[in-house]
Design a protein around this motif. Structure first.
Motif, PDB file in Angstrom:
ATOM      1  N   MET A   1       0.839  -1.202   0.000  1.00  0.00           N
ATOM      2  CA  MET A   1       0.000   0.000   0.000  1.00  0.00           C
ATOM      3  C   MET A   1       0.876   1.255   0.000  1.00  0.00           C
ATOM      4  SD  MET A   1      -3.144  -1.005  -0.140  1.00  0.00           S
ATOM      5  CE  MET A   1      -4.052   0.484   0.248  1.00  0.00           C
ATOM      6  N   GLY A   2       2.035   1.188   0.675  1.00  0.00           N
ATOM      7  CA  GLY A   2       2.950   2.333   0.690  1.00  0.00           C
ATOM      8  C   GLY A   2       3.456   2.670  -0.700  1.00  0.00           C
ATOM      9  N   HIS A   3       3.788   1.636  -1.476  1.00  0.00           N
ATOM     10  CA  HIS A   3       4.222   1.869  -2.867  1.00  0.00           C
ATOM     11  C   HIS A   3       3.091   2.492  -3.677  1.00  0.00           C
ATOM     12  CE1 HIS A   3       7.030  -1.760  -2.084  1.00  0.00           C
ATOM     13  NE2 HIS A   3       7.719  -0.648  -1.937  1.00  0.00           N
ATOM     14  N   LYS A   4       1.882   2.001  -3.453  1.00  0.00           N
ATOM     15  CA  LYS A   4       0.718   2.527  -4.185  1.00  0.00           C
ATOM     16  C   LYS A   4       0.549   4.020  -3.891  1.00  0.00           C
ATOM     17  CE  LYS A   4      -4.324   2.198  -4.309  1.00  0.00           C
ATOM     18  NZ  LYS A   4      -5.519   1.485  -3.822  1.00  0.00           N
TER      19      LYS A   4
ATOM     20  N   ALA B   1     -11.111  -4.098   8.486  1.00  0.00           N
ATOM     21  CA  ALA B   1     -12.003  -4.907   7.642  1.00  0.00           C
ATOM     22  C   ALA B   1     -11.296  -5.357   6.364  1.00  0.00           C
ATOM     23  CB  ALA B   1     -13.249  -4.101   7.285  1.00  0.00           C
ATOM     24  N   ILE B   2     -10.093  -4.809   6.154  1.00  0.00           N
ATOM     25  CA  ILE B   2      -9.350  -5.074   4.913  1.00  0.00           C
ATOM     26  C   ILE B   2      -8.156  -5.993   5.211  1.00  0.00           C
ATOM     27  CG2 ILE B   2      -7.991  -3.986   3.078  1.00  0.00           C
ATOM     28  CD1 ILE B   2      -9.712  -1.429   3.620  1.00  0.00           C
ATOM     29  N   PRO B   3      -7.975  -7.028   4.411  1.00  0.00           N
ATOM     30  CA  PRO B   3      -6.804  -7.905   4.608  1.00  0.00           C
ATOM     31  C   PRO B   3      -5.503  -7.134   4.383  1.00  0.00           C
ATOM     32  CG  PRO B   3      -8.381  -8.853   3.042  1.00  0.00           C
ATOM     33  CD  PRO B   3      -8.798  -7.443   3.290  1.00  0.00           C
ATOM     34  N   ASP B   4      -4.401  -7.708   4.819  1.00  0.00           N
ATOM     35  CA  ASP B   4      -3.077  -7.113   4.586  1.00  0.00           C
ATOM     36  C   ASP B   4      -2.690  -7.361   3.128  1.00  0.00           C
ATOM     37  OD1 ASP B   4      -0.507  -6.195   4.566  1.00  0.00           O
ATOM     38  OD2 ASP B   4       0.285  -7.685   5.960  1.00  0.00           O
ATOM     39  N   TYR B   5      -2.615  -6.287   2.353  1.00  0.00           N
ATOM     40  CA  TYR B   5      -2.311  -6.420   0.926  1.00  0.00           C
ATOM     41  C   TYR B   5      -0.829  -6.220   0.611  1.00  0.00           C
ATOM     42  CZ  TYR B   5      -7.211  -6.754  -0.324  1.00  0.00           C
ATOM     43  OH  TYR B   5      -8.498  -7.188  -0.464  1.00  0.00           O
ATOM     44  N   ASP B   6       0.001  -6.140   1.637  1.00  0.00           N
ATOM     45  CA  ASP B   6       1.440  -5.981   1.405  1.00  0.00           C
ATOM     46  C   ASP B   6       2.098  -7.337   1.171  1.00  0.00           C
ATOM     47  OD1 ASP B   6       1.006  -3.330   1.835  1.00  0.00           O
ATOM     48  OD2 ASP B   6       2.243  -3.173   3.638  1.00  0.00           O
ATOM     49  N   ILE B   7       2.952  -7.402   0.165  1.00  0.00           N
ATOM     50  CA  ILE B   7       3.749  -8.606  -0.074  1.00  0.00           C
ATOM     51  C   ILE B   7       5.049  -8.470   0.714  1.00  0.00           C
ATOM     52  CG2 ILE B   7       5.141  -9.774  -1.845  1.00  0.00           C
ATOM     53  CD1 ILE B   7       2.700  -9.324  -3.728  1.00  0.00           C
ATOM     54  N   SER B   8       5.404  -9.509   1.449  1.00  0.00           N
ATOM     55  CA  SER B   8       6.561  -9.462   2.346  1.00  0.00           C
ATOM     56  C   SER B   8       7.848  -9.101   1.599  1.00  0.00           C
ATOM     57  CB  SER B   8       6.733 -10.801   3.053  1.00  0.00           C
ATOM     58  OG  SER B   8       6.917 -11.840   2.113  1.00  0.00           O
ATOM     59  N   ASP B   9       8.671  -8.309   2.266  1.00  0.00           N
ATOM     60  CA  ASP B   9       9.936  -7.854   1.671  1.00  0.00           C
ATOM     61  C   ASP B   9      11.054  -8.820   2.075  1.00  0.00           C
ATOM     62  OD1 ASP B   9      12.079  -6.528   0.626  1.00  0.00           O
ATOM     63  OD2 ASP B   9      11.776  -4.670   1.761  1.00  0.00           O
ATOM     64  N   PRO B  10      11.651  -9.532   1.116  1.00  0.00           N
ATOM     65  CA  PRO B  10      12.698 -10.500   1.454  1.00  0.00           C
ATOM     66  C   PRO B  10      14.091  -9.886   1.530  1.00  0.00           C
ATOM     67  CG  PRO B  10      12.281 -10.593  -0.887  1.00  0.00           C
ATOM     68  CD  PRO B  10      11.367  -9.526  -0.332  1.00  0.00           C
ATOM     69  N   TYR B  11      14.193  -8.581   1.315  1.00  0.00           N
ATOM     70  CA  TYR B  11      15.503  -7.922   1.213  1.00  0.00           C
ATOM     71  C   TYR B  11      16.412  -8.314   2.378  1.00  0.00           C
ATOM     72  CZ  TYR B  11      19.051  -4.281   0.787  1.00  0.00           C
ATOM     73  OH  TYR B  11      20.239  -3.616   0.658  1.00  0.00           O
ATOM     74  N   GLY B  12      17.602  -8.791   2.047  1.00  0.00           N
ATOM     75  CA  GLY B  12      18.575  -9.170   3.058  1.00  0.00           C
ATOM     76  C   GLY B  12      18.375 -10.569   3.626  1.00  0.00           C
ATOM     77  N   GLY B  13      17.313 -11.243   3.172  1.00  0.00           N
ATOM     78  CA  GLY B  13      17.003 -12.573   3.691  1.00  0.00           C
ATOM     79  C   GLY B  13      17.680 -13.686   2.899  1.00  0.00           C
ATOM     80  N   SER B  14      17.501 -14.898   3.391  1.00  0.00           N
ATOM     81  CA  SER B  14      18.068 -16.080   2.739  1.00  0.00           C
ATOM     82  C   SER B  14      17.272 -16.432   1.485  1.00  0.00           C
ATOM     83  CB  SER B  14      18.017 -17.268   3.714  1.00  0.00           C
ATOM     84  OG  SER B  14      16.658 -17.606   3.976  1.00  0.00           O
ATOM     85  N   LEU B  15      17.791 -17.387   0.731  1.00  0.00           N
ATOM     86  CA  LEU B  15      17.079 -17.857  -0.463  1.00  0.00           C
ATOM     87  C   LEU B  15      15.700 -18.392  -0.078  1.00  0.00           C
ATOM     88  CD1 LEU B  15      17.166 -18.360  -3.533  1.00  0.00           C
ATOM     89  CD2 LEU B  15      18.160 -20.614  -3.044  1.00  0.00           C
TER      90      LEU B  15
END
Length: 200
Positions: free
Chosen positions: A86-89, A154-168
């Motif tokens: 949502m922040g990007h939007k 009332a709205i689901p979480d529409y953010d896709i998790s950020d993997p930056y810096g994470g493992s494969l």
């Protein structure tokens, strides 16, 4: 020919994954579509993350993707802009107000619950009104704040998790999350394509 632009922060992790994975599906399904990606804080020409590149290669994507800073030409090119959060939007709409009607989060765009979609629309309208009031130094009522709070829950979480810096493995979970939404996107586009022909 439908033109889709995916947007995340640096255009190195999530939006390149979405671009590559959708382009694989477009090829498999024979859909008339062009797909690109960009970032709201990207450095044009930088390589995408090693883990995103590895997962795309694993999925059978052989083309090269490098990061791109979002610009007016990309926004104008796109028929639909799908952001990872949502922040990007909000950032896209603030920078390119004319794109408001075609900018959604990916998860929001593939949402098929009518009540949820109504809540999203009402919340966006209310948030805009409250921001305008604040800009004009007008008082925001308790009722307005409470209504936004109620709609948020009332709205689901529409953010896709950020993997930056994470493992494969962390990247793999994000790719799975994106892939699920892309499957719903392809199904939605297929229905739209078949609609006039089948009379649905």
């Amino acid at each position: 020919m439908l033109r889709i632009l995916f947007v995340c922060t640096g255009n190195t992790c999530r939006s390149p994954l979405a671009e590559g994975l959708l382009r694989i599906r477009v090829h498999q399904e024979g859909l008339a579509m062009e797909v690109r990606s960009a970032g709201v804080s990207a450095m044009t020409g930088a390589p995408i993350s090693r883990n995103s590149a590895s997962l795309l290669q694993e999925a059978g994507f052989t083309e090269s993707i490098s990061s791109l800073a979002i610009q007016a030409s990309e926004v104008k090119w796109a028929d639909v802009i799908l952001t990872m959060t949502m922040g990007h939007k909000r950032t896209v709409i603030q920078r390119f107000p004319d794109a408001v009607e075609k900018t959604f989060t990916l998860k929001e765009y593939v949402e098929d619950d009518h009540q949820v979609l109504q809540a999203i629309e009402e919340r966006e309208k209310l948030v805009t009104e409250v921001q305008l009031k604040q800009a004009l130094s007008q008082t925001v009522t308790v009722e307005e704040r409470n209504r936004i709070y109620t709609l948020e829950h009332a709205i689901p979480d529409y953010d896709i998790s950020d993997p930056y810096g994470g493992s494969l493995e962390v990247y793999r979970q994000t790719a799975k999350e994106i892939g699920g939404s892309l499957d719903k996107l392809v199904a939605k586009l297929r229905r739209q394509k078949e609609g006039p022909q089948t009379g649905k």
